[in-house]
Write a protein that holds these residues in place. Structure first.
Motif, mmCIF file in Angstrom:
data_model
loop_
_atom_site.group_PDB
_atom_site.id
_atom_site.type_symbol
_atom_site.label_atom_id
_atom_site.label_comp_id
_atom_site.label_asym_id
_atom_site.label_seq_id
_atom_site.Cartn_x
_atom_site.Cartn_y
_atom_site.Cartn_z
ATOM 1 N N ASP A 152 54.295 46.812 45.598
ATOM 2 C CA ASP A 152 53.950 46.586 47.005
ATOM 3 C C ASP A 152 52.623 45.830 47.046
ATOM 4 N N GLN A 153 52.606 44.613 47.594
ATOM 5 C CA GLN A 153 51.417 43.770 47.583
ATOM 6 C C GLN A 153 50.220 44.429 48.266
ATOM 7 N N ARG A 154 50.459 45.369 49.167
ATOM 8 C CA ARG A 154 49.342 46.050 49.835
ATOM 9 C C ARG A 154 48.524 46.891 48.858
ATOM 10 N N ARG A 155 49.053 47.161 47.687
ATOM 11 C CA ARG A 155 48.337 47.930 46.671
ATOM 12 C C ARG A 155 47.135 47.155 46.123
ATOM 13 N N TYR A 156 47.194 45.847 46.181
ATOM 14 C CA TYR A 156 46.201 44.986 45.536
ATOM 15 C C TYR A 156 45.317 44.290 46.562
ATOM 16 N N ILE A 157 44.176 43.818 46.097
ATOM 17 C CA ILE A 157 43.273 43.120 47.001
ATOM 18 C C ILE A 157 43.899 41.824 47.474
ATOM 19 N N ASN A 158 43.501 41.400 48.653
ATOM 20 C CA ASN A 158 43.963 40.123 49.179
ATOM 21 C C ASN A 158 43.029 39.050 48.619
ATOM 22 N N PRO A 159 43.508 38.180 47.733
ATOM 23 C CA PRO A 159 42.643 37.198 47.081
ATOM 24 C C PRO A 159 42.083 36.140 48.024
ATOM 25 N N LEU A 160 42.670 36.018 49.209
ATOM 26 C CA LEU A 160 42.157 35.058 50.181
ATOM 27 C C LEU A 160 41.016 35.653 51.008
ATOM 28 N N GLN A 161 40.862 36.978 50.962
ATOM 29 C CA GLN A 161 39.837 37.644 51.754
ATOM 30 C C GLN A 161 38.749 38.313 50.922
ATOM 31 N N ILE A 162 39.081 38.746 49.720
ATOM 32 C CA ILE A 162 38.148 39.520 48.900
ATOM 33 C C ILE A 162 37.601 38.650 47.772
ATOM 34 N N PRO A 163 36.279 38.466 47.703
ATOM 35 C CA PRO A 163 35.699 37.758 46.563
ATOM 36 C C PRO A 163 35.749 38.664 45.329
ATOM 37 N N ALA A 164 36.563 38.276 44.364
ATOM 38 C CA ALA A 164 36.758 39.097 43.170
ATOM 39 C C ALA A 164 36.807 38.219 41.930
ATOM 40 N N GLY A 165 36.328 38.775 40.822
ATOM 41 C CA GLY A 165 36.341 38.094 39.541
ATOM 42 C C GLY A 165 37.148 38.870 38.527
ATOM 43 N N VAL A 166 37.337 38.259 37.386
ATOM 44 C CA VAL A 166 38.152 38.807 36.309
ATOM 45 C C VAL A 166 37.275 39.033 35.083
ATOM 46 N N ILE A 167 37.544 40.124 34.371
ATOM 47 C CA ILE A 167 36.913 40.338 33.069
ATOM 48 C C ILE A 167 38.006 40.547 32.038
ATOM 49 N N PRO A 168 37.746 40.147 30.801
ATOM 50 C CA PRO A 168 38.726 40.446 29.752
ATOM 51 C C PRO A 168 38.640 41.922 29.387
ATOM 52 N N GLY A 169 39.778 42.536 29.189
ATOM 53 C CA GLY A 169 39.805 43.944 28.818
ATOM 54 C C GLY A 169 39.398 44.159 27.368
ATOM 55 N N GLY A 170 38.827 45.338 27.090
ATOM 56 C CA GLY A 170 38.478 45.709 25.720
ATOM 57 C C GLY A 170 37.330 44.916 25.127
ATOM 58 N N ALA A 174 36.497 43.022 52.781
ATOM 59 C CA ALA A 174 35.610 41.944 52.340
ATOM 60 C C ALA A 174 34.152 42.235 52.673
ATOM 61 N N HIS A 175 33.887 42.743 53.855
ATOM 62 C CA HIS A 175 32.497 43.012 54.239
ATOM 63 C C HIS A 175 31.876 44.093 53.364
ATOM 64 N N LYS A 176 32.645 45.138 53.056
ATOM 65 C CA LYS A 176 32.130 46.224 52.208
ATOM 66 C C LYS A 176 31.906 45.733 50.781
ATOM 67 N N VAL A 177 32.842 44.963 50.251
ATOM 68 C CA VAL A 177 32.691 44.416 48.896
ATOM 69 C C VAL A 177 31.418 43.576 48.813
ATOM 70 N N ILE A 178 31.248 42.675 49.761
ATOM 71 C CA ILE A 178 30.081 41.789 49.743
ATOM 72 C C ILE A 178 28.796 42.588 49.901
ATOM 73 N N ALA A 179 28.771 43.543 50.818
ATOM 74 C CA ALA A 179 27.562 44.346 51.040
ATOM 75 C C ALA A 179 27.229 45.195 49.818
ATOM 76 N N ASP A 180 28.216 45.863 49.231
ATOM 77 C CA ASP A 180 27.961 46.720 48.071
ATOM 78 C C ASP A 180 27.558 45.903 46.846
ATOM 79 N N ALA A 181 28.198 44.752 46.650
ATOM 80 C CA ALA A 181 27.840 43.895 45.515
ATOM 81 C C ALA A 181 26.448 43.302 45.719
ATOM 82 N N ALA A 182 26.111 42.924 46.941
ATOM 83 C CA ALA A 182 24.766 42.404 47.227
ATOM 84 C C ALA A 182 23.719 43.483 46.991
#
Length: 148
Positions: free
Chosen positions: A9-27, A116-124
């Motif tokens: 269900d796509q609602r499980r994941y962040i909306n990439p058009l609204q949430i600024p998110a990055g990727v890290i390699p695992g391990g 998006a607002h919470k992500v940006i505020a918490d990351a800032a």
């Protein structure tokens, strides 16, 4: 991800058009330093003089650092977050470049559902606790990272 929704269900994941998110390699050493899904970071485009540090959340594991959502890419390029985007806009603000400076913070973590607002505020906030713009300028000056 939001475990309240099924894995397909796509609602499980962040909306990439609204949430600024990055990727890290695992391990990797990043995970050993405490950077994991839900951790924060900032991205700076060192080609742009005076470019702001763009706050983001670590939203996925991938093959390498340098991948991010369209929302993150747009903000890093000085554009606004836009949803929906057109086919012509899908690569606006590409961040997979040597000029992209990625800074990750191993402390602090957000949990879904993401806004998006919470992500940006918490990351800032994590960025400011790290030392903010003054520490970033010091790091760039002392590491010979191109400022523009």
């Amino acid at each position: 991800e939001d475990p309240a929704f099924h894995a397909n269900d796509q609602r499980r994941y962040i909306n990439p058009l609204q949430i600024p998110a990055g990727v890290i390699p695992g391990g990797t050493s990043l995970e050993r330093m405490g950077v994991k899904l839900g951790s924060f970071g900032v991205l700076v485009d060192t080609r742009r003089a005076g470019a702001p540090a763009v706050p983001f959340v670590v939203g996925d594991n991938g093959p390498r650092i340098g991948e991010g959502t369209p929302a993150l890419a747009r903000l890093a390029a000085g554009l606004t977050i836009k949803d929906p985007i057109t086919r012509a806009e899908r690569f606006s603000g590409i961040i997979d470049s040597k000029s992209a400076l990625w800074i990750f913070f191993g402390k602090g973590q957000i949990s879904g559902p993401f806004d998006a607002h919470k992500v940006i505020a918490d990351a800032a906030s994590a960025y400011n606790q790290w030392g903010g713009d003054a520490r970033l300028r010091d790091c760039v000056a002392n590491r010979n990272i191109p400022a523009n």
